[in-house]
Design an enzyme around this catalytic site. Structure first.
Site, PDB file in Angstrom:
ATOM      1  N   TRP A 357       0.825  -1.210   0.000  1.00  0.00           N
ATOM      2  CA  TRP A 357       0.000   0.000   0.000  1.00  0.00           C
ATOM      3  C   TRP A 357       0.857   1.256   0.000  1.00  0.00           C
ATOM      4  CZ3 TRP A 357      -0.893   3.493   4.325  1.00  0.00           C
ATOM      5  CH2 TRP A 357      -0.161   3.174   5.479  1.00  0.00           C
ATOM      6  N   GLU A 488       1.706  -1.517  13.272  1.00  0.00           N
ATOM      7  CA  GLU A 488       1.822  -2.974  13.272  1.00  0.00           C
ATOM      8  C   GLU A 488       2.316  -3.532  14.608  1.00  0.00           C
ATOM      9  OE1 GLU A 488       2.614  -3.654   8.497  1.00  0.00           O
ATOM     10  OE2 GLU A 488       4.306  -3.272   9.833  1.00  0.00           O
ATOM     11  N   LYS A 600       4.464   2.031  16.040  1.00  0.00           N
ATOM     12  CA  LYS A 600       5.502   1.872  15.018  1.00  0.00           C
ATOM     13  C   LYS A 600       5.527   3.057  14.050  1.00  0.00           C
ATOM     14  CE  LYS A 600       7.008  -1.343  11.393  1.00  0.00           C
ATOM     15  NZ  LYS A 600       6.646  -2.520  10.597  1.00  0.00           N
TER      16      LYS A 600
END
Length: 772
Positions: A357, A488, A600
């Site tokens: 993405w 994530e 993250k």
């Protein structure tokens, strides 16, 4: 963090040879041209630590997925761009000694990547164990003027001896990927051929049966005069080459020129592949190295005319932004809508070289402004071509009626990621693809794209979101369970604010796009809806979800919650983490990471970046001030979003800090991971940090708008962009902003909410006094 690259505006310079840095340098000094790429492996033998890498666009292998426990829905394979035949190799022997920088005494080593010309040059002096000393100068490029051709000029001069010199240029197809799941070699030999100075090897991939033909032609020169030397053939398994031996004298320069080509069955029939490779080699050889180099320099000069960013007063920042732009154009040129942009491009094997993405969220804005319109259009068409596969991917997970789930990782549209929390849960990638369609049309005004390609994709994505949410009787709202957001370091969470927001926006935009197509092309609209079996109730279903979606929020703090229960975590700030714990993804167990509050990359803030028009500055600031101190920025995609938002909030210090971090991420090896390849897609974020961050460029109501500020470290900065037929040169100084229109297209330009007329072939200057 490393700091061994010398600061220079147009060159990446390494002085002195440190074997411990070699793999990092192999990444940094990589070359490519959109069709093929080559890590900066040495031409001569090197027995030290190295990551060989030569890659051909579009050629991949479906390596068997390797997991501890199989789950229904898992992809069968992880697609990988393959390490293809090594065309740069030249074994060098002085008498019976092999030139090897791992065993020789190396001095005067210098490696220079000339970004303006697209040329890599390496010089060194090597003293062998016998005491014999040679000087070497190697020049290499992958041509963007002819993207099937690469060329090397390798010059060697004996310093303190007369004797025998043997040069053995070769093509080595007996290669493997370092990340091969079962140490399998992915290539089989089809044919090989040596004809005097020419050599050809044709290889076929297992399973996918791509074929690649690599060819070369060599010429040998002494002090610039061509030599006629007897050639001996070398043949081994998937390996061919030639050996040339001659007597040399001290201070005589011997030069080997090697012109090579890589052609694949993606572009030629397999039957014609060898013939076509020979034709490309013949044409390139007829031009010669110097002409090929001249064409390379001219082609790169044109690229820089269209895309350069000029920073005055900060050499480190100038070098970094040009390095990022350079690597982006080496990776993707937009000529082929079957190709896309891997997170590592042609610089390493990590992430398999597949499409993520990242392309839609970060790369599309860069190419929209710096390349012809068809380049970014081709990135969108790539996804349209894979819509059928996206529907198949969704069906494998139990979705139906034309719902489309685009893959997290893909080569051909089929999901090939093998981590369950990514494959099944990181579904926000669907929204990034829809947003890229919106972003493309917003920038170009090309609404015709909706009828031709876009609406069909948007309907498939909206159908997925409709089936992915469920009604909560407890909340009396729609919820979305079991997802992973952009952060994530959180898996299998409920109601990720960003994902919920993106889902409703996608349904809203799909309905809006349908209205546009219906009004502009009613016959096409009717035909398209019939082709996708669209039901009358679907618009109403979407509207109901849009109205009743649940978004987690903490009203007391005035923030959007990253997900349900986020505040149940122990709230520790990154500044309070011991340095010995960083980066946490290399120091902590995964269990500990998942239970922590640490982020993250931008998650809530990613949503505020995409949809900033829907939120006032105070809302953005509250969320920024809450989430950024909890963000460890251990994704290459993180600093740029934070830089842009900080700039919007007039937080100049943090905007610049995050810019420098994203710009020099690879040059300074911030995250200790440059050795396995560069972070190509985040490099587009570096460009965004300057143009959308410091210059504050946006598109509103079809008009370009700017809200600029000048970092205190800079005297000025300037950049070139294309917008709706106009090429604009924007210059920002301590006195204000000037915009020069180099075409005969009239525009209206917004500068800090004031609209100005910018006629074709004129210049607009607005000083800071007017911007108050």
């Amino acid at each position: 963090m490393k700091n061994y690259i010398k600061a220079d505006e147009w060159n990446i310079i390494e002085e002195g040879f440190d074997p411990h840095l070699n793999k990092i340098s192999e990444s940094i000094f990589s070359l490519g041209n959109g069709r093929m790429g080559q890590r900066a492996n040495f031409e001569e033998t090197y027995t030290g630590e190295t990551l060989p890498g030569n890659y051909v666009a579009g050629v991949y292998y479906p390596d068997k997925t390797r997991v501890g426990w199989w789950k229904n829905g898992y992809p069968e394979y992880f697609a990988k761009v393959l390490n293809a035949a090594n065309w740069v190799g030249i074994e060098v022997r002085i008498a019976d000694e092999v030139l090897d920088l791992a065993t020789a005494e190396v001095s005067e080593f210098k490696r220079v990547l000339n970004m303006h010309a697209g040329v890599l040059e390496r010089t060194f002096t090597a003293k062998l164990k016998s005491g014999k000393t040679v000087k070497v100068k190697a020049t290499r490029f992958c041509s963007i003027a002819d993207d099937e051709v690469g060329a090397i000029r390798y010059s060697i001069t004996p310093v303190n001896f007369d004797g025998k010199l043997t040069l053995s240029p070769f093509i080595d197809g007996d290669v493997k990927n370092q990340d091969s799941n079962y140490d399998e070699k992915f290539w089989t030999l089809v044919s090989d051929e040596i004809i005097g100075t020419e050599a050809y090897i044709k290889l076929r991939t297992k399973k996918t049966e791509f074929e690649v033909c690599t060819g070369s032609n060599i010429g040998l020169y002494k002090n610039s005069e061509k030599l006629d030397v007897k050639i001996a053939e070398i043949r081994k398994e998937k390996f061919i080459g030639q050996t040339l031996t001659l007597d040399v004298k001290a201070n005589e320069e011997i030069t080997l020129v090697k012109i090579a080509a890589n052609l694949s069955s993606e572009n030629y029939s397999k039957e014609a592949l060898l013939k076509e490779t020979k034709a490309v080699i013949a044409k390139a050889t007829a031009k010669g190295f110097d002409t090929l180099l001249k064409e390379q320099k001219e082609a790169w000069a044109t690229k820089w005319e269209e895309s350069d960013i000029v920073i005055e007063g900060d050499v480190s920042a100038q070098q970094a932004i040009r390095f990022n732009i350079f690597q982006l154009f080496q990776t993707y040129t937009g000529k082929d809508d079957r190709l896309n942009i891997g997170p590592k491009g042609f610089t390493g094997e990590k992430y398999g070289g597949s499409t993520y993405w990242d392309t839609e969220a970060y790369c599309v804005p860069f190419y929209l402004a710096t390349a012809p319109q068809e380049v970014s259009r081709n990135l969108l068409i790539y996804r349209h071509k894979q819509l059928g596969k996206a529907i198949e991917n969704a069906a494998k997970l139990g979705f139906k009626d034309g719902a489309a789930l685009y893959p997290m990782v893909t080569m051909n549209g089929e999901e090939c990621h093998n981590e369950w929390e990514i494959t099944f849960e990181e579904i926000h990638r669907n929204g990034a693809i829809a947003f890229a369609i919106y972003n493309y049309i917003r920038y170009t005004g090309d609404e015709a794209y909706l009828a031709e390609y876009g609406l069909e994709v948007l309907i498939g994505i909206a159908r997925f979101w409709k089936q992915r949410v469920n009604w909560s009787s407890n909340k009396q709202q729609y919820v979305m369970l079991g997802v992973t957001g952009p952060n994530e370091y959180e898996n299998n969470i409920n109601n990720n604010w960003y994902t919920n927001l993106l889902a409703t926006w996608c349904m809203k935009y799909a309905a809006e796009a349908a209205g546009i197509v219906k009004s502009q092309q009613p016959e096409k609209y009717t035909s398209l809806l019939e082709s996708v079996n669209f039901k009358d109730h679907e618009f109403a279903d979407w509207a109901d979800i849009i109205e009743k979606m649940y978004y987690p929020e903490d009203q007391e703090k005035g923030i959007f919650l990253q997900q349900d229960g986020y505040l149940d975590k122990e709230q520790i700030l990154v500044k309070d983490l011991p340095a010995s714990d960083r980066p946490i993804n290399q120091k902590w167990s995964w269990d500990r990471i998942l239970r922590s509050c640490f982020i993250k990359q931008a998650d809530v803030l990613q949503g505020l970046y995409f949809f900033e028009e829907d939120y006032d500055l105070e809302t953005i600031k509250r969320n920024f001030d809450f989430y950024e101190p909890r963000t460890v920025h251990e994704s290459s995609l993180s600093p740029c979003v934070h830089s842009i938002l900080a700039a919007k909030l007039n937080d100049e210090a943090r905007a610049y800090e995050f810019y420098l971090r994203t710009a020099r991420l690879d040059l300074d090896d911030y995250n200790n991971d440059t050795e396995d390849g560069l972070h190509i897609t985040s490099m587009a974020g570096t460009w965004m940090s300057v143009v959308e961050g410091f210059a504050g460029m946006r598109v509103r109501d079809g008009k370009l708008q700017f809200n600029p500020f000048l970092p205190t470290q800079w005297k000025s900065f300037a950049f070139t962009i294309g917008f709706r037929g106009a090429t604009l040169k924007v210059n920002i100084t301590e006195n204000g902003i000037s915009i020069k229109n180099n075409n005969d297209v009239d525009l209206e330009i917004g500068i800090r909410n004031q609209i100005y007329k910018l006629a074709g072939n004129t210049e607009l200057e607005v000083d800071n006094a007017e911007l108050v």
